[in-house]
Scaffold this motif. Sequence first.
Motif, PDB file in Angstrom:
ATOM      1  N   ASP A  26       0.928  -1.289   0.024  1.00  0.00           N
ATOM      2  CA  ASP A  26       0.140   0.085   0.049  1.00  0.00           C
ATOM      3  C   ASP A  26       0.935   1.279   0.126  1.00  0.00           C
ATOM      4  N   ARG A  82      -8.230  -2.741  -7.573  1.00  0.00           N
ATOM      5  CA  ARG A  82      -7.191  -1.386  -7.895  1.00  0.00           C
ATOM      6  C   ARG A  82      -7.957  -0.215  -7.661  1.00  0.00           C
ATOM      7  N   ARG A  93      -8.287   4.238  -1.322  1.00  0.00           N
ATOM      8  CA  ARG A  93      -7.998   4.563  -0.034  1.00  0.00           C
ATOM      9  C   ARG A  93      -6.803   5.222   0.311  1.00  0.00           C
ATOM     10  N   ARG A  94      -5.861   4.885  -0.840  1.00  0.00           N
ATOM     11  CA  ARG A  94      -4.575   5.727  -0.505  1.00  0.00           C
ATOM     12  C   ARG A  94      -4.804   7.476  -0.705  1.00  0.00           C
ATOM     13  N   PRO A 141      -4.883 -14.256  -4.585  1.00  0.00           N
ATOM     14  CA  PRO A 141      -6.355 -14.102  -4.669  1.00  0.00           C
ATOM     15  C   PRO A 141      -6.627 -12.584  -4.377  1.00  0.00           C
ATOM     16  N   LYS A 167      -8.556 -16.833   6.905  1.00  0.00           N
ATOM     17  CA  LYS A 167      -7.893 -15.640   7.309  1.00  0.00           C
ATOM     18  C   LYS A 167      -7.278 -15.867   8.571  1.00  0.00           C
ATOM     19  N   GLU A 177      -9.041 -10.035  -2.620  1.00  0.00           N
ATOM     20  CA  GLU A 177      -9.834 -10.007  -1.617  1.00  0.00           C
ATOM     21  C   GLU A 177     -10.457  -8.558  -1.757  1.00  0.00           C
TER      22      GLU A 177
END
Lengths: 519, 375
Positions: A69, B355, B361-362, B4, A415, B6
């Motif tokens: 992120d 994406r 979010r960023r 995967p 999870k 999410e």
Amino acid sequence: MNAYGKTSAPAASAPAIELVGIDKRFGAVHANKAVHLTVERGSIHGIVGENGAGKSTLMSIVYGFYEADAGEIRVGGRPMAIRSSADAIRAGIGMVHQHFMLVEPLSVLDNVMLGAEGGALLEKGEAQARRELARLEREYNLVVDPDAIVGELSVGLQQRVEILKALYRGADILILDEPTAVLTPAEASALFSLLRALKEQGKTVILITHKLNEIMAVTDRVSVMRRGEMVATLPTAETSPPALAELMVGRRVLLRVEKKEHVPGDVALAVEGLSVVDERNCLRVADVSFAVRAGEIVGIAGVAGNGQSELLEAIAGMRRPTLGRIALDGRALDPAEHGPRTLRRLGLLHVPEDRLRTGLVPAFEAFESAALGFADDPAYGKGALFDRQAMVADLAAKMEAYDVRPRDPRLRTSKFSGGNQQKIVLAREIERDPRVLLVGQPTRGVDIGAIEFIHRRLVALRDAGVAILLVSVELEEIMSLSDRILVMCGGRITGERRPHETDERDLGLLMAGVTERAA
Amino acid sequence: MSAPIELPKWADVVLVPLVSVTAAFVVAGLVVLSIGENPVEATRLLLAGSLGSGEGLGFTLYYATDFIFTGLAVAVAYHAGLFNIGGEGQATVAGIGAALVCLYLDFLPGVLLLPLGILGAAAFGAAWGFVPGWLQARRGSHVVITTIMFNFIAATLIVHLVVNVIGEPGLTETRAFAAKATIPYVHELLAPLGIALPTSPLNLTFLLALAASYGIWLLVYRSRLGYAIRTVGANPGAAVYAGISPARVIMIAMALSGALAGGLAVNEIMGVQHRLLLEFTSSYGFVGIAVALMGRSHPGGVVLAAVLFGILYQGGAELAFETPTITRDMVVVIGGVVILFAGALEGLFRRLVARGLGVLRRVRAAAPRRAAAEG
């Protein structure tokens, strides 16, 4: 803050990999918190941490499986955008996964070339690959027959093929994820010499492991992760296993289990002349006989794939034995009648070797996985429909008792971290008051804190008079938990020892099938 | 290999299908544009034709009834890890079951005859699903192959029966059922209550389809049997460990799947045609695959997807009728585009949505920092 403008050639002393402020979240889980890591060129760098500490996530980011992120990856001093494993390979990073990514029916050469064939026709690429393999063999003493079929190689050799694949693609930095999980002690030490040879040639190795003795044996520096944070990076020479364990867990841990002398009772599980033939008509278990008494832990040591799995499955009623008898509390079992359900009712419970493939349903919410095998329990609802509240409450109580984190019975099973998944399986089986407990690889991929917990539970259970059959490829675990040790090789029992009258070398010989004890 | 993807649940359930459908309409619009028609006008015609009138709505829901049943059939098998593409054949044979009851037991009163007819359809459909299930469970014959083969067998069987055995001489259909053997139309039912609805083939089978959806939801997600089915589908190794017999579950799931496909026969044979005729399934058995895919094998999703496909079928027919350049084949192309985007290419949009959410979010995380820096 932003270094993208900088494209000057890397200094010779630039670290192989620098991670700057790597941050990654999966929903509510903060897997990596502003992680910094510097790996020096030409060194072997260990990364340790409990499961769920974020080391796999971090390496997945470096290898392009996930995108961070925030933060930056610098390779040889240059910032790199690594969005896929192809990017990583281009940056000179190779990865050897815990579960090999090999095509078993193909030859070593084919596997090495796979994805780097160099054109539509194979001939040219093949010749080049053959030359390259010969060079690698000379340089690193990496001997593998290029024409051997991968599926017929031993696990240790298959791992070499994985390393060859990475080197063939020009990897300068090699990441190994728990590489010794499937190796014999001898194969593991061969791997370590290979890693040292790679280092001599200037390659950089990142070793992810939870085995502290391996860290001590082979690494130059070691980084410790805890709960998504990088808590320390130390020269290996200046630390010790207890110090590392404390850093990993954040408190002092006991690496060995304290246990009283055992007081064996009557024979609870008796196996006589058991043979198992698998789907491919291979004899996997050959004429095995032993007994486990109440209040006793019998450990079965052996390299993975030597019949232990089939033996456990046969006893648990999941697989029909071809020959032989199994008796529970002196009562002979009939395979046609005593399936896993009936056996559970008779008090034979089973913590399977592979929690993801067998012990749990990763796609289910945790409380559903926690009912696996006990779905017909009236406490979970009368009639055809489940009482979901009762199921959730049941798991919530078990999560409390076993310190499962997060304590959320509605969270999807996949999870949870490995250690917490294992605790869910253990809680499910142990809380059903077993007479006999079969336990396969109870701490595979489980963090140190949880290992200590699981070991203490098993010993407490044995002290309470449960007969425990423990199968593990971790010799340390077998030696510290078992009251008696059986060693399996090629489907046979090659020896029986008491833990205090044997050592790793002795067991290693038995595991390799050497049955005669030197006089 | 890739990781995967999410997504938050709301994005998974609402956003991704929405993006898929929108993309499908954009591409379909380009197709319409390429033949020189106005896509906005075409969309208007499609929606007006399917939802704009009582008659259109009736047709839309009538189609949806078929699609709910065939969609549920595919979904149930899918939960057991099976790909049942034999809905077509199972519905065909179910039609024979319904017809046998309605033709030969019509001395019974209607209150008995209707449930028996429905049961007949379900039982015959179940039997036609069970055999491939049995072959899969006991002989390892792949259910995809056997169900395709069983579609052909069913298609031939019904021709033989109708032409040579139970049909009217010289015709490719049976005699009409007695009135008491037919499921009432909605417009007929509401007429005595003073509610006048335009004539449409919508009949009470629609309610049966909704009830079946609820029942299947209860079965799959709340019952012990559903638990066993999902365990076998998600992790066969865990099923064996738990003492669930995958073979038994496979046979049950396939029989159940076939019975659900039988709902198509109930709607068509007992609800609309009131006789057994050839090719009454109109390939709706295959549409069920797309419906289940789009509905993510969840009964609620299946109902929504079935209504969407109902809109496409009914609105498409109106569109072809109103705009001569847009032929029936063109409508099939547009339907195909929707199936492609909504079903098969779903993964494409998952990545995209993930994406997009990540960027969002960023940006949101950066905004306060920027504000702080400026302030």
